[in-house]
Scaffold this motif. Structure first.
Motif, mmCIF file in Angstrom:
data_model
loop_
_atom_site.group_PDB
_atom_site.id
_atom_site.type_symbol
_atom_site.label_atom_id
_atom_site.label_comp_id
_atom_site.label_asym_id
_atom_site.label_seq_id
_atom_site.Cartn_x
_atom_site.Cartn_y
_atom_site.Cartn_z
ATOM 1 N N GLN A 93 35.248 9.347 -4.568
ATOM 2 C CA GLN A 93 33.928 8.822 -4.085
ATOM 3 C C GLN A 93 32.787 9.130 -4.839
ATOM 4 O O GLN A 93 31.605 8.278 -5.032
ATOM 5 C CB GLN A 93 34.068 9.166 -2.690
ATOM 6 C CG GLN A 93 32.908 8.635 -1.631
ATOM 7 C CD GLN A 93 33.105 7.312 -1.677
ATOM 8 O OE1 GLN A 93 34.089 6.851 -1.150
ATOM 9 N NE2 GLN A 93 31.969 6.460 -1.981
ATOM 10 N N ARG A 94 32.750 10.390 -5.329
ATOM 11 C CA ARG A 94 31.435 10.830 -5.956
ATOM 12 C C ARG A 94 31.406 10.185 -7.181
ATOM 13 O O ARG A 94 30.093 9.626 -7.568
ATOM 14 C CB ARG A 94 31.508 12.451 -6.291
ATOM 15 C CG ARG A 94 31.370 13.121 -5.162
ATOM 16 C CD ARG A 94 31.141 14.776 -5.505
ATOM 17 N NE ARG A 94 32.281 15.276 -6.293
ATOM 18 C CZ ARG A 94 33.282 15.968 -5.502
ATOM 19 N NH1 ARG A 94 33.248 16.177 -4.343
ATOM 20 N NH2 ARG A 94 34.187 16.426 -6.216
ATOM 21 N N ASN A 104 30.041 6.613 -6.407
ATOM 22 C CA ASN A 104 28.679 6.487 -6.108
ATOM 23 C C ASN A 104 27.938 6.973 -7.248
ATOM 24 O O ASN A 104 26.798 5.871 -7.483
ATOM 25 C CB ASN A 104 28.394 7.915 -5.048
ATOM 26 C CG ASN A 104 29.130 7.623 -3.858
ATOM 27 O OD1 ASN A 104 29.280 6.412 -3.213
ATOM 28 N ND2 ASN A 104 29.028 8.745 -3.120
ATOM 29 N N GLU A 150 25.242 3.577 -8.492
ATOM 30 C CA GLU A 150 23.585 4.020 -8.681
ATOM 31 C C GLU A 150 23.495 3.584 -10.072
ATOM 32 O O GLU A 150 22.161 2.919 -10.097
ATOM 33 C CB GLU A 150 23.694 5.430 -8.409
ATOM 34 C CG GLU A 150 23.733 5.946 -7.142
ATOM 35 C CD GLU A 150 23.671 7.311 -6.882
ATOM 36 O OE1 GLU A 150 23.231 7.985 -7.876
ATOM 37 O OE2 GLU A 150 23.550 8.151 -5.654
#
Length: 886
Positions: free
Chosen positions: A623-624, A627, A631
């Protein structure tokens, strides 16, 4: 006085929250302690009263459970048909409700689980979509279905609760209507068959519907309703700047770990936070130098954190070597008033437990310790070594100790060594660094045996003649333990550093690719390929096309296709700006996880990741990574969109400039000759024969001249249109430059008799390649332009050979052209200031000249000044005949 008024002003956050609620529908929950208290009846009774007063009330779904009086109330209201599905009684039709859009919609059974084919897995999610669409919804809920209370109710009733509703749903409700009934009266209703059929009623009396059980459930429902009323009172006081009984401002910090007690801790903390009306945060700590726990423990912790979010908690993840300092630092910085922590088991007497350390150092912060007797401890990872790893683990100590023994025997034959045991310490350290703790222990044991057998008297026997040799074994074991632990920490740190370096390098590579990507299509392709490479999952990227419809733009691997359900989930992610698809609250059966790509307040597209049910949900590390990539993708897409918008704006400005120039040219170059022609014709018609013959001849000449100007203007417009459309096709024939120049000069002199033109053509001038008619038109336009801006001053034309080209130069003696305008004069409708008070041209002559010369394969440019700091020279270069193909 002003300061007092400022202190009593309404809370801005409360006003913003009130404004946000005004744009949404209102949710009213009829809350009861158990089935049969009359929630659905009370809901339908109030709805009938509103309908009688003109409110548009529709029943989306009402479960009467065979109760006649409830069914009679439902018959008086419009009811939506149910969706036929796997269940015999059908399901609530969400799309029909959104299409009907009543003022008030009745949707019973808030905790109901939808069929697998439904858009949302739970009914409360259907109701959330209705609320967002601006529809007021009434629904019903029993207290045992509140998620944080479900385990407690299960202990009270002895019956597990399978269907639950997150606490935040109840907390966000605009109204909670408590439908209460004394336990004795509810039991009488049950015996009378008003709750269940007789057979079911008897079983319920023996189980769920006991007086003690109902009393406990009644207390829970009363407390939860009172908490909601208290929240409403605080909101009202803040919005109205009214002094009153404000909340105490308690904040809870809940510390959880990998053990199975964390789930119980979350539920206890949720009830505590609800009772104190406090905000709470769940903290998960990890140690930077400890081995990662088993995957089972990681999955259990992630599930616990997701459950805490459903209960309304904020989630924090931290990495720290000292847990006590990290917890207290966060508690003091975040202004937490209480810390909630669990204690699994009694620790050994030599090791201080985490709760004990917090109690000693917490100071003014309260610490709640929840006992967890019987809870399982965290499951640590058990590394399964492969055959090559076992070979290294077992072989390295044997090899290192053997080499040390041989080296020691060789050195002992030469010199007498007093501290030969230190050499074996090197073998232990080497084994620990390269193969880990077990290898170090084995090396220490082999070192002791080898040292004892070969170097301690009596040699060749495993006997200990001197007691101090026992100490050497203890030293070896201690060194092995310490060095093995250091090696394990070092290896873990290296692995994590390597992983972070790979992630940083991947993000750097992605950023470089994105910065080099030009245009939206290239950015989308880079997104799909890099997401697939970084996560090892199929990736699709969707964006809105020119018509505003969400379209699959790119995929990696390229053979990915989306069915109707997947496209519906993708549109949901785009419109609602939240995750949809795989294991989410919207279409969880879809095999893709769709995530919006957002930049500020804009949604730029949707990314879909192919998922498998056996893999479970996305891990925290994934998930990191996702993300971070999204971005970066949002920044690149935003840049591409801005570039595209800038280009469009530039084109629009240029179009507006051209239109303005065209209108200006038309208004001037059409109106002026038309006015002259109209005036001359009017004079001739009104005066007729009364005018002298000379005057009539002048008027006729003026008409002829102005009509010629109009004809040239229209011809120029037509030629420019043909050039821009690519219709112009130039001939590539050999032509006599001197003959073409002579024809252009004669044409210009017929129009301007006073024009002075000096022509100079070099001897033995070669033939040029081009179109005779076009070249004549170009030279005529240049002579006409010189006449307009240089007046009657002489114009010079000379032609000569320059390498493989033929050069023709037209020079006037006007004021010249500024250096910054030497290229602009070839643009359409660009006109400089008028020269010598004469009428400026249409701004098309030079543009046409450049277009015609380019069609012939030549070039044209302007130079200024040309002669004695004045004038302008236009130089035309055409290929020499016979040189074009070369």
């Amino acid at each position: 006085m002003d300061r007092l008024d400022d202190e009593r002003r309404p809370d801005p956050a409360a006003l913003l929250q009130l404004a946000a609620r005004e744009r949404r529908g209102k949710l009213t929950i009829f809350l009861g302690m158990a089935p049969g208290v009359g929630k659905t009846y009370a809901m339908l009774e109030r709805a009938n009263a509103l309908a009688a007063n003109g409110t548009d009330v529709v029943v989306g779904l009402a479960e009467t459970h065979g109760r006649n009086e409830t069914a009679v109330l439902a018959e008086g209201l419009e009811t939506l048909p149910r969706v036929e599905g796997a269940r015999p009684y059908g399901e609530f039709d969400l799309d029909a409700a959104l299409l009907r859009r009543p003022q008030l919609l009745i949707v019973d059974e808030l905790a109901h689980t939808n069929s697998p084919s439904a858009r949302h897995p739970k009914r409360y999610q259907d109701i959330a979509e209705l609320i967002d669409a601006g529809i007021d919804v009434w629904t019903a809920l029993n207290i045992q279905h509140v998620e944080s209370l479900s385990e407690l109710v299960g202990h009270i009733t002895g019956i597990p609760v399978r269907e639950t509703v997150p606490d935040v749903v109840l907390k966000k409700a605009d109204e909670v209507v408590l439908v209460d009934l004394p336990p004795a009266e509810l039991i009488e209703r049950l015996k009378a068959g008003k709750v269940y059929l007789p057979d079911n009623a008897e079983r319920a009396l023996d189980g769920f519907f006991k007086p003690a059980t109902l009393t406990a459930l009644r207390e829970l429902s009363l407390r939860r309703a009172a908490d909601r009323v208290d929240d409403q009172m605080v909101d009202f006081l803040r919005q109205g700047a009214i002094e009153g009984p404000w909340a105490t401002g308690e904040r809870l910090l809940v510390c959880v770990g990998y053990d199975d007690m964390s789930e119980r801790l979350i539920r206890d903390a949720s009830r505590l936070a609800s009772g104190l009306n406090a905000r709470w945060t769940v903290l998960s700590l990890s140690h930077p130098h400890r081995l990662a726990p088993h995957q089972e423990a990681i999955d259990r912790l992630e599930a616990t954190l997701r459950q805490a979010e459903r209960f309304g908690a904020e989630i924090r993840r931290e990495t720290a070597s000292d847990y006590v300092k990290a917890i207290l630092r966060l508690a003091r910085r975040g202004n937490f008033t209480q810390i909630v922590i669990g204690q699994n088991r009694k620790n050994a007497f030599w090791r201080r437990s985490l709760p004990d350390a917090l109690l000693r150092q917490a100071g003014e912060i309260g610490v709640h310790v929840v006992s967890g007797q019987g809870a399982r401890a965290p499951v640590r990872a058990v590394r399964r070594r492969t055959l090559p790893e076992w070979t290294l683990t077992l072989g390295l100590p044997v090899l290192a100790v053997s080499a040390t023994t041989l080296l020691g025997l060789g050195l002992s034959a030469i010199i007498a060594l007093q501290n030969l045991s230190m050499m074996y310490l090197a073998a232990v350290l080497l084994s620990a660094m390269l193969a880990g703790r077990f290898s170090a222990l084995l090396a220490s044991l082999l070192s002791f045996l080898a040292y004892n057998f070969f170097f301690i008297d009596p040699t060749g026997r495993l006997t200990i003649a001197q007691p101090e040799e026992v100490l050497s074994l203890a030293i070896f074991v201690a060194v092995a333990l310490v060095s093995g632990q250091l090696a394990a920490r070092l290896r873990l740190s290296m692995d994590r550093t390597s992983q972070r370096a790979r992630q940083a390098q991947a993000l750097l590579d992605f950023a470089r690719k994105m910065s080099a990507a030009f245009g939206q299509d290239q950015v989308l392709d880079t997104m799909a390929s890099h997401l697939h490479g970084a996560l090892g999952r199929p990736a699709v990227v969707l964006a809105s096309d020119d018509g505003g419809e969400l379209t699959l733009m790119t995929a990696w691997p390229p053979d990915q296709n989306l069915n109707d359900a997947a496209m519906t989930a993708a549109r949901w992610a785009l419109e609602k700006r939240e995750a949809a698809g795989f294991l989410t609250g919207t279409l969880p059966q879809v095999s893709y996880l769709f995530l919006p790509v957002q930049s500020g307040q804009r949604v730029l597209g949707v990314v879909g990741l192919g998922m498998r049910h056996e893999d479970g949900p996305v891990s925290d590390a994934e998930q990191r990574t996702i993300n971070a990539l999204l971005e970066q993708s949002a920044i690149a897409l935003d840049r591409a969109r801005l570039t595209q918008d800038s280009t469009r704006a530039s084109v629009t400005r240029e179009s507006a400039k051209v239109q303005s120039a065209l209108l200006s040219s038309l208004s001037h170059d059409l109106r002026t000759p038309l006015a002259s022609i109209t005036g001359a014709v009017t004079s001739l018609r009104e005066l007729g024969d009364r005018m002298p013959a000379a005057a009539r001849a002048d008027l006729l000449a003026s008409i002829e001249e102005e009509a010629g100007r109009l004809n040239r203007f229209v011809t120029n417009l037509f030629e420019m249109t043909r050039i821009e459309a690519g219709i112009v096709r130039a001939k590539r024939d050999p032509l006599d430059v001197a003959m073409v120049i002579k024809a252009a000069v004669n044409r210009a002199l017929r129009l301007h008799p006073h024009l002075q033109v000096d022509v100079s053509v070099a001897d033995r001038m070669p033939l040029a390649t081009g179109d005779q008619v076009m070249l004549e038109q170009v030279l005529f336009n240049l002579l006409d332009n010189a006449r307009k801006y240089a007046g009657d001053a002489p114009v010079t034309i000379y032609a000569r050979r320059e390498g493989s080209d033929v050069s023709i130069a037209v020079t006037d003696q006007g004021k010249g052209i500024p250096e910054g305008d030497l290229e602009r004069i070839f643009e359409k409708f660009y006109r400089r200031a008028e020269g010598d008070g004469r009428q400026a041209g249409t701004g098309l002559g030079l543009a046409i000249a450049r277009g015609l010369v380019a069609a012939m394969g030549g070039t044209i440019k302007a130079e200024s000044p040309a002669l004695r700091r004045r004038g302008t020279r236009f130089i035309i270069r055409l290929p020499r005949a016979g040189e074009e193909s070369a």
